[in-house]
Design a protein around this motif. Structure first.
Motif, PDB file in Angstrom:
ATOM      1  N   THR A 360       0.844  -1.184   0.000  1.00 48.90           N
ATOM      2  CA  THR A 360       0.000   0.000   0.000  1.00 48.90           C
ATOM      3  C   THR A 360       0.882   1.238   0.000  1.00 48.90           C
ATOM      4  OG1 THR A 360      -0.130  -0.063   2.416  1.00 48.90           O
ATOM      5  CG2 THR A 360      -1.887  -1.165   1.177  1.00 48.90           C
ATOM      6  N   CYS A 361       0.366   2.321  -0.555  1.00 51.68           N
ATOM      7  CA  CYS A 361       1.114   3.578  -0.621  1.00 51.68           C
ATOM      8  C   CYS A 361       0.117   4.734  -0.654  1.00 51.68           C
ATOM      9  CB  CYS A 361       2.042   3.594  -1.833  1.00 51.68           C
ATOM     10  SG  CYS A 361       1.269   3.052  -3.334  1.00 51.68           S
ATOM     11  N   SER A 362       0.624   5.942  -0.816  1.00 49.06           N
ATOM     12  CA  SER A 362      -0.210   7.135  -0.670  1.00 49.06           C
ATOM     13  C   SER A 362      -1.353   7.176  -1.674  1.00 49.06           C
ATOM     14  CB  SER A 362       0.657   8.394  -0.826  1.00 49.06           C
ATOM     15  OG  SER A 362       1.303   8.395  -2.099  1.00 49.06           O
ATOM     16  N   TYR A 363      -1.138   6.646  -2.868  1.00 46.03           N
ATOM     17  CA  TYR A 363      -2.186   6.732  -3.894  1.00 46.03           C
ATOM     18  C   TYR A 363      -3.090   5.505  -3.932  1.00 46.03           C
ATOM     19  CZ  TYR A 363       1.288   3.909  -6.390  1.00 46.03           C
ATOM     20  OH  TYR A 363       2.196   2.931  -6.742  1.00 46.03           O
ATOM     21  N   GLY A 364      -2.734   4.448  -3.232  1.00 44.04           N
ATOM     22  CA  GLY A 364      -3.526   3.235  -3.266  1.00 44.04           C
ATOM     23  C   GLY A 364      -2.672   2.004  -3.050  1.00 44.04           C
ATOM     24  N   VAL A 365      -2.438   1.238  -4.123  1.00 44.46           N
ATOM     25  CA  VAL A 365      -1.658   0.016  -3.997  1.00 44.46           C
ATOM     26  C   VAL A 365      -0.774  -0.162  -5.225  1.00 44.46           C
ATOM     27  CG1 VAL A 365      -3.529  -1.400  -4.981  1.00 44.46           C
ATOM     28  CG2 VAL A 365      -1.777  -2.476  -3.560  1.00 44.46           C
ATOM     29  N   ARG A 366       0.449  -0.577  -4.975  1.00 43.28           N
ATOM     30  CA  ARG A 366       1.412  -0.876  -6.036  1.00 43.28           C
ATOM     31  C   ARG A 366       1.582  -2.384  -6.103  1.00 43.28           C
ATOM     32  NH1 ARG A 366       7.899   0.437  -5.704  1.00 43.28           N
ATOM     33  NH2 ARG A 366       8.488  -0.329  -7.786  1.00 43.28           N
ATOM     34  N   ILE A 367       1.457  -2.935  -7.297  1.00 46.01           N
ATOM     35  CA  ILE A 367       1.502  -4.387  -7.477  1.00 46.01           C
ATOM     36  C   ILE A 367       2.535  -4.731  -8.543  1.00 46.01           C
ATOM     37  CG2 ILE A 367       0.172  -6.457  -8.047  1.00 46.01           C
ATOM     38  CD1 ILE A 367      -2.357  -4.853  -7.407  1.00 46.01           C
ATOM     39  N   GLN A 368       3.345  -5.732  -8.275  1.00 45.38           N
ATOM     40  CA  GLN A 368       4.276  -6.264  -9.262  1.00 45.38           C
ATOM     41  C   GLN A 368       3.947  -7.724  -9.523  1.00 45.38           C
ATOM     42  OE1 GLN A 368       8.132  -5.498  -7.465  1.00 45.38           O
ATOM     43  NE2 GLN A 368       8.327  -3.557  -8.546  1.00 45.38           N
ATOM     44  N   ILE A 369       3.953  -8.110 -10.794  1.00 44.41           N
ATOM     45  CA  ILE A 369       3.683  -9.494 -11.175  1.00 44.41           C
ATOM     46  C   ILE A 369       4.742  -9.950 -12.169  1.00 44.41           C
ATOM     47  CG2 ILE A 369       1.189  -9.436 -10.798  1.00 44.41           C
ATOM     48  CD1 ILE A 369       0.828  -8.921 -13.792  1.00 44.41           C
ATOM     49  N   GLU A 370       5.091 -11.229 -12.076  1.00 41.40           N
ATOM     50  CA  GLU A 370       5.941 -11.835 -13.099  1.00 41.40           C
ATOM     51  C   GLU A 370       5.050 -12.318 -14.235  1.00 41.40           C
ATOM     52  OE1 GLU A 370       9.804 -13.731 -10.731  1.00 41.40           O
ATOM     53  OE2 GLU A 370       8.489 -14.998 -11.935  1.00 41.40           O
ATOM     54  N   VAL A 371       5.358 -11.878 -15.463  1.00 44.44           N
ATOM     55  CA  VAL A 371       4.553 -12.285 -16.608  1.00 44.44           C
ATOM     56  C   VAL A 371       5.404 -12.169 -17.871  1.00 44.44           C
ATOM     57  CG1 VAL A 371       3.570  -9.950 -16.843  1.00 44.44           C
ATOM     58  CG2 VAL A 371       2.373 -11.907 -17.852  1.00 44.44           C
ATOM     59  N   ALA A 372       5.269 -13.139 -18.749  1.00 44.65           N
ATOM     60  CA  ALA A 372       6.055 -13.154 -19.985  1.00 44.65           C
ATOM     61  C   ALA A 372       5.679 -11.980 -20.883  1.00 44.65           C
ATOM     62  CB  ALA A 372       5.853 -14.468 -20.715  1.00 44.65           C
ATOM     63  N   ALA A 373       6.632 -11.547 -21.705  1.00 47.30           N
ATOM     64  CA  ALA A 373       6.479 -10.344 -22.536  1.00 47.30           C
ATOM     65  C   ALA A 373       5.203 -10.325 -23.366  1.00 47.30           C
ATOM     66  CB  ALA A 373       7.708 -10.182 -23.425  1.00 47.30           C
ATOM     67  N   PRO A 374       4.789 -11.419 -24.031  1.00 45.75           N
ATOM     68  CA  PRO A 374       3.596 -11.335 -24.884  1.00 45.75           C
ATOM     69  C   PRO A 374       2.315 -10.974 -24.128  1.00 45.75           C
ATOM     70  CG  PRO A 374       4.875 -13.303 -25.390  1.00 45.75           C
ATOM     71  CD  PRO A 374       5.442 -12.722 -24.134  1.00 45.75           C
ATOM     72  N   HIS A 375       2.294 -11.202 -22.817  1.00 48.68           N
ATOM     73  CA  HIS A 375       1.069 -10.966 -22.053  1.00 48.68           C
ATOM     74  C   HIS A 375       1.163  -9.771 -21.111  1.00 48.68           C
ATOM     75  CE1 HIS A 375      -0.317 -14.811 -23.550  1.00 48.68           C
ATOM     76  NE2 HIS A 375       0.721 -15.425 -23.012  1.00 48.68           N
ATOM     77  N   GLN A 394      -6.851   3.190  -6.328  1.00 53.51           N
ATOM     78  CA  GLN A 394      -5.988   3.247  -7.502  1.00 53.51           C
ATOM     79  C   GLN A 394      -4.927   2.159  -7.409  1.00 53.51           C
ATOM     80  OE1 GLN A 394      -4.076   7.017  -8.165  1.00 53.51           O
ATOM     81  NE2 GLN A 394      -2.905   6.298  -9.925  1.00 53.51           N
ATOM     82  N   ALA A 395      -4.715   1.467  -8.506  1.00 52.17           N
ATOM     83  CA  ALA A 395      -3.722   0.396  -8.548  1.00 52.17           C
ATOM     84  C   ALA A 395      -2.728   0.659  -9.662  1.00 52.17           C
ATOM     85  CB  ALA A 395      -4.405  -0.949  -8.764  1.00 52.17           C
ATOM     86  N   ARG A 396      -1.459   0.623  -9.329  1.00 51.26           N
ATOM     87  CA  ARG A 396      -0.397   0.710 -10.326  1.00 51.26           C
ATOM     88  C   ARG A 396       0.256  -0.657 -10.427  1.00 51.26           C
ATOM     89  NH1 ARG A 396       2.566   6.506  -8.817  1.00 51.26           N
ATOM     90  NH2 ARG A 396       0.687   7.814  -9.067  1.00 51.26           N
ATOM     91  N   VAL A 397       0.137  -1.259 -11.584  1.00 49.77           N
ATOM     92  CA  VAL A 397       0.628  -2.619 -11.797  1.00 49.77           C
ATOM     93  C   VAL A 397       1.870  -2.571 -12.671  1.00 49.77           C
ATOM     94  CG1 VAL A 397       0.079  -4.909 -12.683  1.00 49.77           C
ATOM     95  CG2 VAL A 397      -1.707  -3.529 -11.590  1.00 49.77           C
ATOM     96  N   GLU A 398       2.911  -3.273 -12.247  1.00 50.66           N
ATOM     97  CA  GLU A 398       4.154  -3.344 -13.011  1.00 50.66           C
ATOM     98  C   GLU A 398       4.383  -4.786 -13.439  1.00 50.66           C
ATOM     99  OE1 GLU A 398       7.295  -1.744 -10.567  1.00 50.66           O
ATOM    100  OE2 GLU A 398       5.873  -0.345  -9.638  1.00 50.66           O
ATOM    101  N   ALA A 399       4.639  -4.986 -14.710  1.00 56.03           N
ATOM    102  CA  ALA A 399       4.929  -6.320 -15.241  1.00 56.03           C
ATOM    103  C   ALA A 399       6.436  -6.546 -15.228  1.00 56.03           C
ATOM    104  CB  ALA A 399       4.388  -6.452 -16.655  1.00 56.03           C
TER     105      ALA A 399
END
Length: 437
Positions: A360-375, A394-399
């Motif tokens: 969790t952070c000031s704007y909401g939630v930061r999420i990181q996921i492992e995922v192959a480049a095509p997806h 608000q969710a910021r997702v990083e692949a």
């Protein structure tokens, strides 16, 4: 069946599923067992020292102060002991993040109860099974209970402690494959790590382990979506249990896959910390009064796990409450690990997302996921939208590329495990004399 003889003095007869047929009968089982539990607590130094003494009835118990983890830490090591130390069979300490030890201990009679509860596992354990135990052994209870339960049913036990340098993930995969392991006991996350390690070894989890018939898991929240994903990857049922080192197993699955509280062995309450009120259903924090503990009786022990408890009819006919375990804590935004995990694992299976983390952070939630480049693009878009719709944050997702959160080296390494030595040849590294790796 007559339920008036569960305690005769210090002698116990453990309840069996079928001793009652409905929730009223279950309450009668609890009421019959409770006087013995209260009498055991009256011999505990901790409860004797509490003002007002030990409650004498169920009504008095409902108003008795909660027993907290801090109480257990303050009583370290033997302030909760209710029997002579010569009667103890094992001593344990639970895993925790406070840094202070939480001690718990069991007599041989207590172990009879622990093993009996574990052996209720719906897939059964028998002489034909090879059972790989991958939960901690050192000081914690979980590995020892599974080990003892499997031995009691004639199974072959493979003690692959998950805190040992001797059993890295690559070795676990080898053991699963070469020993024709039929059952495993681990964290749910371990089942995903084994799958990733197996693939790196050129093995297919759903085809190259034909002896495997079920994965038994506990120790962390398990959402329905992650459970389904693990089962699909391995092609076998995922069977959940819930418990703690201080109490042993508290819940297990019925033949219909629902998680039931072992309410014939403990009285459970759902606690609302905002109001201080408790009930036997609803959402809140779990409070437990074990009914058959002798070494370390506990009255209204506040485990603190977030749960949802329901007293509903189940096709199994057990007449035991169902429980959903949500985790140890949530956030101000209503996020829980189990809830967020459910959203992550609803991503399409073809994306291959197994590992993630969030904060969790000031704007909401930061999420990181492992995922192959095509997806990656699709995964980021879908997950951010799902989190924002579910939690209104608000969710910021990083692949991240696969291997970022869980490096391949972690899954393939086979480190040497050494014995301490004193004598070395001239070309050996004697700086490793007292190291195990």
């Amino acid at each position: 069946m007559d339920t008036t003889t569960y305690w005769t003095g210090s002698v116990r007869r453990l309840p069996r599923i079928g001793d009652w047929s409905d929730f009223a009968g279950l309450a009668k089982v609890q009421d019959d067992a409770l006087p013995g539990a209260l009498a055991a607590a009256a011999t505990s130094p901790f409860y004797r020292a509490r003002g007002g003494g030990v409650p004498a009835t169920r009504a008095e118990l409902s108003g008795y102060p909660l027993t907290s983890k801090a109480d257990l830490r303050d009583a370290y090591p033997f302030g909760m002991l209710a029997v002579d130390r010569s009667e103890l069979a094992t001593y344990h300490e639970s895993s925790g993040s406070s840094g202070a030890p939480t001690a718990c201990y069991y007599t041989r009679d207590d172990w009879t109860d622990l093993i009996d509860r574990y052996c209720r596992v719906r897939v059964g354990i028998g002489p034909a099974d090879t059972f790989l135990v991958r939960t901690p052994y050192a000081l914690m209870l979980t590995g020892h209970v599974a080990h003892a339960a499997a031995l009691s049913r004639g199974a072959t036990v493979v003690p692959a402690d998950n805190r040992s340098l001797a059993t890295p993930y690559a070795k676990v995969v080898r053991l699963l494959h070469d020993l024709d392991v039929t059952l495993t006991w681990s964290l749910p996350t371990d089942a995903l790590l084994w799958a990733a390690a197996a693939r790196l070894a050129g093995l297919r989890p759903d085809r190259d382990f034909p002896a495997l018939r079920a994965l038994l898991v506990a120790g962390e929240p398990l959402s329905p979506a992650r459970r389904e994903r693990i089962a699909r990857i391995w092609g076998v049922p995922v069977v959940e249990e819930y418990g703690a080192s201080e109490t042993g197993g508290l819940a297990g699955e019925c033949p219909h896959g629902r998680l039931h509280l072992w309410a014939d062995r403990a009285i459970f309450e759902v606690y609302d910390p905002a109001t201080g009120r408790t009930g036997d259903e609803g959402a809140g924090e779990l409070v437990v009064t074990p009914l058959f503990r002798t070494a370390m009786p506990l009255l209204r022990y506040h485990i603190g796990d977030l749960v949802e408890v329901s007293k509903v009819d189940c096709p199994c006919g057990w007449a035991l409450p169902t429980v959903r375990v949500l985790g140890r804590f949530g956030t101000g935004e209503g996020l829980t690990q189990a809830g967020l995990e459910e959203v992550v694992f609803r991503l399409p299976a073809e994306f291959g997302v197994l590992f993630w983390r969030a904060r969790t952070c000031s704007y909401g939630v930061r999420i990181q996921i492992e995922v192959a480049a095509p997806h990656q693009e699709s995964a980021v878009r879908l997950l951010a939208a799902a989190v924002e719709e579910t939690y209104d944050v608000q969710a910021r997702v990083e692949a991240l590329p696969p291997g970022t959160l869980v490096p391949d080296q972690l899954l393939t390494a086979m480190p040497d495990v050494l014995k301490p030595r004193g004598l070395f040849t001239g070309d050996e590294d004697w700086d490793r004399a007292l190291r195990y790796y």
